[in-house]
Design an enzyme around this catalytic site. Structure first.
Site, PDB file in Angstrom:
ATOM      1  N   HIS A  56      29.859 -30.634  19.804  1.00 22.50           N
ATOM      2  CA  HIS A  56      30.070 -31.407  18.571  1.00 22.50           C
ATOM      3  C   HIS A  56      30.200 -32.875  18.992  1.00 22.50           C
ATOM      4  O   HIS A  56      31.291 -33.458  18.974  1.00 22.50           O
ATOM      5  CB  HIS A  56      31.341 -30.912  17.880  1.00 22.50           C
ATOM      6  CG  HIS A  56      31.507 -31.353  16.457  1.00 22.50           C
ATOM      7  ND1 HIS A  56      30.772 -32.370  15.891  1.00 22.50           N
ATOM      8  CD2 HIS A  56      32.350 -30.912  15.484  1.00 22.50           C
ATOM      9  CE1 HIS A  56      31.152 -32.529  14.628  1.00 22.50           C
ATOM     10  NE2 HIS A  56      32.099 -31.649  14.356  1.00 22.50           N
ATOM     11  N   ARG A  59      34.742 -32.914   6.758  1.00 24.13           N
ATOM     12  CA  ARG A  59      34.755 -34.223   7.398  1.00 24.13           C
ATOM     13  C   ARG A  59      33.390 -34.686   7.886  1.00 24.13           C
ATOM     14  O   ARG A  59      32.979 -35.821   7.636  1.00 24.13           O
ATOM     15  CB  ARG A  59      35.673 -34.227   8.645  1.00 24.13           C
ATOM     16  CG  ARG A  59      37.106 -34.520   8.371  1.00 24.13           C
ATOM     17  CD  ARG A  59      37.941 -33.722   9.337  1.00 24.13           C
ATOM     18  NE  ARG A  59      37.714 -32.319   9.040  1.00 24.13           N
ATOM     19  CZ  ARG A  59      38.353 -31.679   8.070  1.00 24.13           C
ATOM     20  NH1 ARG A  59      39.279 -32.260   7.389  1.00 24.13           N
ATOM     21  NH2 ARG A  59      38.070 -30.411   7.784  1.00 24.13           N
ATOM     22  N   THR A  60      32.712 -33.817   8.625  1.00 21.56           N
ATOM     23  CA  THR A  60      31.499 -34.294   9.292  1.00 21.56           C
ATOM     24  C   THR A  60      30.429 -34.648   8.259  1.00 21.56           C
ATOM     25  O   THR A  60      29.843 -35.734   8.291  1.00 21.56           O
ATOM     26  CB  THR A  60      30.987 -33.224  10.277  1.00 21.56           C
ATOM     27  OG1 THR A  60      32.082 -32.807  11.090  1.00 21.56           O
ATOM     28  CG2 THR A  60      29.894 -33.777  11.164  1.00 21.56           C
ATOM     29  N   ARG A  77      24.096 -29.388  11.104  1.00 23.80           N
ATOM     30  CA  ARG A  77      25.095 -28.424  11.611  1.00 23.80           C
ATOM     31  C   ARG A  77      24.517 -27.030  11.453  1.00 23.80           C
ATOM     32  O   ARG A  77      23.912 -26.714  10.422  1.00 23.80           O
ATOM     33  CB  ARG A  77      26.402 -28.523  10.837  1.00 23.80           C
ATOM     34  CG  ARG A  77      27.360 -27.376  11.192  1.00 23.80           C
ATOM     35  CD  ARG A  77      28.727 -27.579  10.653  1.00 23.80           C
ATOM     36  NE  ARG A  77      29.399 -28.676  11.343  1.00 23.80           N
ATOM     37  CZ  ARG A  77      30.682 -28.993  11.160  1.00 23.80           C
ATOM     38  NH1 ARG A  77      31.428 -28.279  10.327  1.00 23.80           N
ATOM     39  NH2 ARG A  77      31.234 -29.986  11.814  1.00 23.80           N
TER      40      ARG A  77
HETATM   41  N1   CP Z   1      36.073 -31.807  12.559  1.00 26.60           N
HETATM   42  C1   CP Z   1      35.104 -31.215  11.830  1.00 26.60           C
HETATM   43  O1   CP Z   1      34.007 -30.931  12.302  1.00 26.60           O
HETATM   44  O2   CP Z   1      35.465 -30.934  10.548  1.00 26.60           O
HETATM   45  P1   CP Z   1      34.504 -30.283   9.458  1.00 26.60           P
HETATM   46  O3   CP Z   1      34.221 -28.861   9.905  1.00 26.60           O
HETATM   47  O4   CP Z   1      35.261 -30.334   8.178  1.00 26.60           O
HETATM   48  O5   CP Z   1      33.241 -31.074   9.432  1.00 26.60           O
END
Ligand code: CP
Length: 306
Positions: free
Chosen positions: A129, A51-52, A101
């Site tokens: 986050h 997602r991110t 990240r």
């Molecule tokens: N919510 C979130 O950080 O999802 P991802 O780890 O898929 O980015």
């Protein structure tokens, strides 16, 4: 240079303005199609993400800009021993803004100290986050109509769940938010979150073990995954991983207007039978993430004079 490392880097009025702008982008996407033309976003992901990373990349594309980057440390020169500081110094030669990240807490902050372009923390270890928090706030405000005067149940891995830590930091600045922290003893909130965020702000909070006993009190139920990758041994993970599994039967005592959020990814803590329930807001939440990231990219580039 303005960065976003911790959600508290933003004043409350700035957060509300970002959420307003995200809403405007959602309603009028065509107005923003050229907003970042010739600008580039670098996504430096030293840890997995769906997602991110993809919502950041989609955000920049929908603003008319370009994206570059890597999705794992192994495909970058970090695998040869390059430091985060050197990496961002170099990437700043190629990109106008960076989303990073990293599995190590504090790595995006270290990067920001050496960067000539804005750094956005896209998740650092079990710490913070902030862009997930903007997403969560956007969702809560859209679903409940307000960021004030509600009860939120935070359920699951509150120890390693960085989204929970950032969300608490943001919601303790809102009016009348009551926190019910639901976890096994081993996965309770870290002491610094309890002391520095909840106790210091005078927030109304309780810590409980059982989800069902508090279900009728909740306006928002924020489910989280048990973070396997942060455990020191597999045995503990296996013992704790199924501590909470939300099923339709367990929702029977929930309020009709309650909303279920989850930062995702989900493992098995929410039964897929719940996905069709109108109270399940987690996929709407994921969609909102793109719009808040568009708003954030615009803000940081504007402030950097780009
Ligand atoms: N919510 C979130 O950080 O999802 P991802 O780890 O898929 O980015």
């Amino acid at each position: 240079m303005r960065h976003l490392i911790d959600i508290r880097d933003l004043a409350q009025k700035e957060i509300l303005a970002l959420l307003d702008r995200a809403g405007d982008i959602m309603e009028h996407p065509a107005d923003y199609r050229e907003a970042c033309r010739y600008k580039k976003l670098a996504t430096l992901f030293f840890e997995p993400s769906t997602r991110t990373r993809l919502s950041f990349e989609a955000a920049m594309m929908e603003l008319g800009g370009g994206v570059l980057g890597f999705s794992e440390a192994a495909s970058s020169s970090a695998s040869k021993g390059e430091s985060v500081a050197d990496t961002v110094r170099v990437v700043g030669c190629y990109a106008d803004i960076i989303a990073m990240r990293h599995p190590k807490e504090g790595a995006p902050l270290a990067a920001a100290l050496h960067s000539s372009v804005p750094i956005i923390n896209a998740g650092d270890g079990g710490h913070n986050h902030p862009t997930q928090t903007l997403t969560d706030l956007f969702t809560i405000r859209r679903e409940l109509g307000s960021l004030n005067n509600f009860t939120i149940g935070l359920c699951g891995d509150l120890k390693f769940g960085r989204t929970v830590h950032s969300l608490i930091a943001a919601l303790t600045r809102c009016e009348g938010v009551r926190f019910v922290c639901i976890s096994p003893e081993e996965l309770r909130l870290p002491g610094y979150v309890r002391r520095e965020l909840l106790e210091r702000s005078g927030a109304d909070f309780t810590e409980v073990r059982g989800l069902e006993e508090v279900m009728p009190e909740l306006d928002v139920l924020y489910m989280t995954r048990v973070q396997r990758e942060r455990f020191f041994n597999e045995e503990d993970y296996l013992r704790l991983k199924d501590s909470y599994i939300l099923t339709p039967a367990k929702l029977a005592s929930a309020r009709a207007g309650m909303r279920i959020l989850h930062p995702l990814p989900r493992v098995n803590e929410i039964d897929t039978a719940i996905d069709a329930d109108p109270r399940a807001a987690y996929f709407r939440q994921a969609l909102g993430g793109k719009f808040v990231r568009m708003a954030l990219i615009l803000k940081l580039l504007e402030e950097a004079g780009k």
